[in-house]
Design an enzyme around this catalytic site. Structure first.
Site, mmCIF file in Angstrom:
data_model
loop_
_atom_site.group_PDB
_atom_site.id
_atom_site.type_symbol
_atom_site.label_atom_id
_atom_site.label_comp_id
_atom_site.label_asym_id
_atom_site.label_seq_id
_atom_site.Cartn_x
_atom_site.Cartn_y
_atom_site.Cartn_z
ATOM 1 C CD GLU A 1 49.078 30.584 68.174
ATOM 2 O OE1 GLU A 1 48.772 31.761 67.913
ATOM 3 O OE2 GLU A 1 49.990 30.307 68.980
ATOM 4 C CE1 TYR B 1 51.416 35.682 65.260
ATOM 5 C CE2 TYR B 1 49.244 34.700 65.531
ATOM 6 C CZ TYR B 1 50.468 35.071 66.052
ATOM 7 O OH TYR B 1 50.758 34.807 67.358
ATOM 8 C CG ASP C 1 52.367 39.555 67.005
ATOM 9 O OD1 ASP C 1 53.577 39.896 66.985
ATOM 10 O OD2 ASP C 1 51.811 39.162 68.037
HETATM 11 N N1 ADE Z 1 52.207 31.193 72.783
HETATM 12 C C1 ADE Z 1 51.851 30.642 71.627
HETATM 13 N N2 ADE Z 1 51.090 31.447 70.886
HETATM 14 C C2 ADE Z 1 50.929 32.550 71.638
HETATM 15 C C3 ADE Z 1 50.251 33.738 71.440
HETATM 16 N N3 ADE Z 1 49.559 33.940 70.316
HETATM 17 N N4 ADE Z 1 50.309 34.652 72.409
HETATM 18 C C4 ADE Z 1 51.006 34.412 73.519
HETATM 19 N N5 ADE Z 1 51.652 33.306 73.765
HETATM 20 C C5 ADE Z 1 51.628 32.391 72.829
#
Ligand code: ADE
Length: 303
Positions: A35, A118, A136
């Site tokens: 993340e 987030y 997001d």
């Molecule tokens: N899988 C888990 N978190 C993700 C993210 N932030 N962007 C894309 N795929 C993800």
């Protein structure tokens, strides 16, 4: 949306990116690393660096045991080095305050370095399989389109969209629901040219089919006024910090470098009127624990 969750999850099963390494684990440490890396960097760029990073530092304990400079070095290619510094601080807090175990509660996660609403929701959904919505702009856009129509003009606040999204998650499916929404936002329900004909939610979407010309007219009408003459990147402190770290990171064998050698190497790279700021920025990097200073010179901190 609520009724369309089965279609969304079926689409994810057939078309989603469930093979991504951070989707095949529930290890809280690996999820936190992914993340942090994905916050501002595209999946394709993250993939190789993520694998190497987890191999080099496989746990909070391993990450906390090294110096911030080592983490910044392993972050190479991702940019935004401050994320590496915060991730390192987080690992040390998890070791010192939580006995090496990442807490699951939202409030305890929010108290950790680098974790905002987030990331807390994403970590809870992806590591602990909680039914939190990690919202997001991409996911809010999908929720707006499906439930209320095109996102211009905005017909609901971010909090209202978050509440709708949280209600839409089928019980115990938070992990795949968030993954599916992320994939839908980046491959089908894109901001500018959505592919409504391929969308699993088209039957229940208020905005579908989106007319791209209409979308672009509405977007222009609602475009925020451009910020007043923002600084070119080369004139920002972030640019100077990046060049200093890059130069130290490239120094073979972690050799110590004098400030004057550093300045000498950077004169052709940074704007002439900002060269005098280099020693001050180095001082800040020393205070942040990224650079080590000794009587012989400076180096990226490493253990
Ligand atoms: N899988 C888990 N978190 C993700 C993210 N932030 N962007 C894309 N795929 C993800």
């Amino acid at each position: 949306m609520i009724g369309a969750a089965p279609q969304l999850l079926a689409w994810y099963r057939d078309h989603g990116r469930s093979h991504l390494p951070w989707r095949q684990t529930r290890d809280p440490y690996s999820i936190v690393v992914s993340e942090f890396m994905l916050q501002q960097t595209q999946v394709d760029r993250v993939l190789p660096i993520y694998e190497a990073f987890i191999a080099a530092f496989p746990s909070f304990a391993a990450l906390a045991a090294v110096d911030a400079g080592d983490v910044v070095r392993a972050w190479r290619g991702l940019g935004y080095n401050s994320r590496a510094v915060r991730l390192h601080a987080l690992a040390r807090t998890v070791m010192e305050t939580h006995g090496g175990v990442l807490p699951q509660s939202r409030d305890a996660l929010l108290a950790l370095p680098g974790i905002g609403p987030y990331t807390a929701a994403a970590v809870r959904a992806f590591a602990f399989e909680c039914d939190d919505a990690a919202l997001d702009t991409n996911i809010r856009r999908i929720v707006h389109r499906v439930m209320l129509g095109l996102e211009y003009p905005p017909l609901a606040s971010a909090q209202e969209l978050d509440a709708i999204a949280t209600d839409a998650i089928p019980v115990d499916r938070g992990h795949d629901w968030n993954s599916a929404m992320m994939d839908l936002g980046s491959t089908v329900c894109m901001a500018r040219a959505p592919k409504c004909l391929l969308c699993p939610l088209q039957q229940s979407c208020v905005a579908s089919p989106v007319d791209a010309t209409c979308l672009s007219t509405l977007a222009k009408a609602h475009a925020k006024r451009a910020p007043q003459a923002s600084l070119p990147f080369e004139r920002t402190t972030r640019f100077l910090r990046g060049r200093i770290i890059e130069r130290l990171r490239d120094e073979p064998g972690l050799e110590v470098m004098t400030i004057s050698a550093l300045i000498h190497d950077l004169v052709t790279v940074v704007p002439p009127d900002r060269v005098a700021e280099i020693p001050h920025i180095v001082d800040v990097l020393v205070k942040e624990g990224i650079v080590r200073a000794s009587e012989h010179g400076i180096t990226l901190r490493s253990s």
